[in-house]
Design a protein around this motif. Structure first.
Motif, PDB file in Angstrom:
ATOM      1  N   ASN A 174      14.369   8.529 -12.748  1.00  0.00           N
ATOM      2  CA  ASN A 174      14.057   8.411 -14.181  1.00  0.00           C
ATOM      3  C   ASN A 174      13.504   9.703 -14.763  1.00  0.00           C
ATOM      4  O   ASN A 174      13.518   9.904 -15.978  1.00  0.00           O
ATOM      5  CB  ASN A 174      13.067   7.271 -14.424  1.00  0.00           C
ATOM      6  CG  ASN A 174      11.723   7.513 -13.769  1.00  0.00           C
ATOM      7  OD1 ASN A 174      11.596   7.357 -12.562  1.00  0.00           O
ATOM      8  ND2 ASN A 174      10.722   7.897 -14.542  1.00  0.00           N
ATOM      9  N   ASN A 177      16.817  11.670 -15.156  1.00  0.00           N
ATOM     10  CA  ASN A 177      17.898  10.835 -15.712  1.00  0.00           C
ATOM     11  C   ASN A 177      19.223  11.068 -14.982  1.00  0.00           C
ATOM     12  O   ASN A 177      20.278  11.253 -15.592  1.00  0.00           O
ATOM     13  CB  ASN A 177      18.071  11.082 -17.214  1.00  0.00           C
ATOM     14  CG  ASN A 177      16.923  10.503 -18.016  1.00  0.00           C
ATOM     15  OD1 ASN A 177      16.317   9.513 -17.616  1.00  0.00           O
ATOM     16  ND2 ASN A 177      16.615  11.122 -19.149  1.00  0.00           N
ATOM     17  N   ASN A 245      15.968   1.848 -15.923  1.00  0.00           N
ATOM     18  CA  ASN A 245      14.520   1.773 -15.721  1.00  0.00           C
ATOM     19  C   ASN A 245      14.033   0.405 -16.176  1.00  0.00           C
ATOM     20  O   ASN A 245      13.429   0.259 -17.234  1.00  0.00           O
ATOM     21  CB  ASN A 245      13.805   2.872 -16.520  1.00  0.00           C
ATOM     22  CG  ASN A 245      14.132   4.253 -16.002  1.00  0.00           C
ATOM     23  OD1 ASN A 245      14.273   4.447 -14.808  1.00  0.00           O
ATOM     24  ND2 ASN A 245      14.275   5.203 -16.905  1.00  0.00           N
TER      25      ASN A 245
END
Length: 366
Positions: A174, A177, A245
């Motif tokens: 995350n 990305n 996420n």
């Protein structure tokens, strides 16, 4: 206020509207200030530890937090404002004079209803458009200066990106990305007709595409199979980093249009988040109606002189407002965790208190 006049709003109406709105503005600003001071007292050590700039604390965090609390406590403090203003007018015999002049109680309600509609429309805009934008900035600030950065530890993530497409990543980072060992499968009649795989898939926030690294495209047409390889390609999946996420999934950062798109996408995926999203949507749409209902109840309870005066009116009014808010929370919880339809969980408290408002209007002084 003369009988027979056809003006929609006259001098006394504007007098009442100004009183109500001014009282509400002062009360909501005061409660926002109190909450911000309390919140700051709890978080100041974390802000210092993370070296948060003073300007960022004020402009990027608390200035964005104030509208959120305004929306959260708007019903209660608008109701208190209605009771306070009407009780003062009653204590000074102004309500009695207006009714004695031949003005009906329903006509007396007009400036109050106009005030409620104005505030309700304002809250409708705040909850559906402005607050979601501010929440994004607020959460970004928290991730930088208050909370530890979230790390996605989930593996083997499967997402249905369309009715005939399935996306898979073995691991998603995350912070960068980037999804590793990415694949997208396209189905037709329960059979795979196309499969795209890549070592990495990185999200491009500008184009909303995913940049695939070292990709392979396998296309199956009946018994024929075509294979294509390359170093980089762009792919539009309709997915965003937030979809991977799952622990960062926050409904309150979605404006009304984004919320509707998310509902459609989660419904297609068969997600368990659909009920939560629908409840959020219906709350944003229907909760402003509570301003009108509470206004009618507040005026009818406060237009008669009672033993105990304004204090008794405020106590009774606050008790009723808390009952409505509590009932809203209970019904929403039932809709979220039970079998109650989301729209019913949001509207049942409003319907119940609408009947209470109609009953009180019939019992109001003529």
């Amino acid at each position: 206020m003369k009988k027979g006049k056809s003006y929609f709003l006259n001098t006394i109406d504007w007098y009442i509207i100004k009183k109500v709105l001014a009282t509400f503005l002062v009360s909501i600003l005061l409660i926002d200030l109190v909450i911000i001071i309390i919140d700051l007292s709890f978080k100041i050590d974390d802000f210092i530890d993370h070296q948060a700039p003073f300007k960022a604390i004020i402009l990027d965090y608390y200035l964005n937090l104030a509208p959120f609390y305004t929306n959260q406590f708007g019903h209660l403090f608008f109701f208190i404002s209605i009771v306070f203003v009407t009780s003062r007018l009653t204590t000074r015999s102004e309500i009695i004079s207006i009714l004695a002049a031949g003005i009906s109680f329903r006509r007396l309600l007009r400036p109050y209803i106009v005030s409620a509609i104005f505030v309700g429309v304002l809250m409708l805009y705040l909850s559906n458009f402005l607050i979601p934008q501010l929440n994004v900035k607020r959460y970004d600030f928290e991730q930088t200066y208050y909370r530890n950065k979230y790390t996605n530890f989930q593996n083997n993530i499967h997402i249905q990106s369309a009715s005939n497409k399935q996306v898979y990543v073995q691991r998603y980072d995350n912070e960068t990305n980037i999804g590793y060992l990415f694949s997208e499968e396209t189905f037709k009649d329960k059979s795979i007709i196309k499969k795209i795989t890549a070592e990495e898939a990185k999200y491009d926030a500008i184009s909303n595409d995913w940049l695939l690294m070292n990709y392979t495209i396998r296309t199956i047409d009946n018994k024929e199979e075509n294979l294509e390889r390359g170093s980089t390609m762009r792919l539009h999946t309709g997915l965003k980093p937030l979809d991977f996420n799952t622990k960062l999934f926050k409904v309150d950062v979605l404006d009304f249009n984004e919320l509707n798109k998310t509902i459609d996408r989660e419904t297609m995926k068969g997600s368990n988040k659909v009920a939560e999203l629908l409840i959020e949507k219906y709350q944003r749409l229907f909760n402003p109606i509570a301003f009108i209902i509470l206004t009618i109840i507040g005026v009818t309870l406060s237009c008669k002189k009672k033993r105990g005066g304004m204090g008794a009116n405020l106590a009774l009014g606050i008790a009723l407002a808390f009952v409505l808010i509590l009932l809203m929370k209970v019904m929403v919880a039932s809709a979220t965790n039970g079998n109650l339809l989301p729209i019913l969980g949001v509207t049942i408290p409003l319907i119940i208190f609408s009947f209470i408002a109609v009953f009180l209007i019939k019992k109001a002084p003529k």
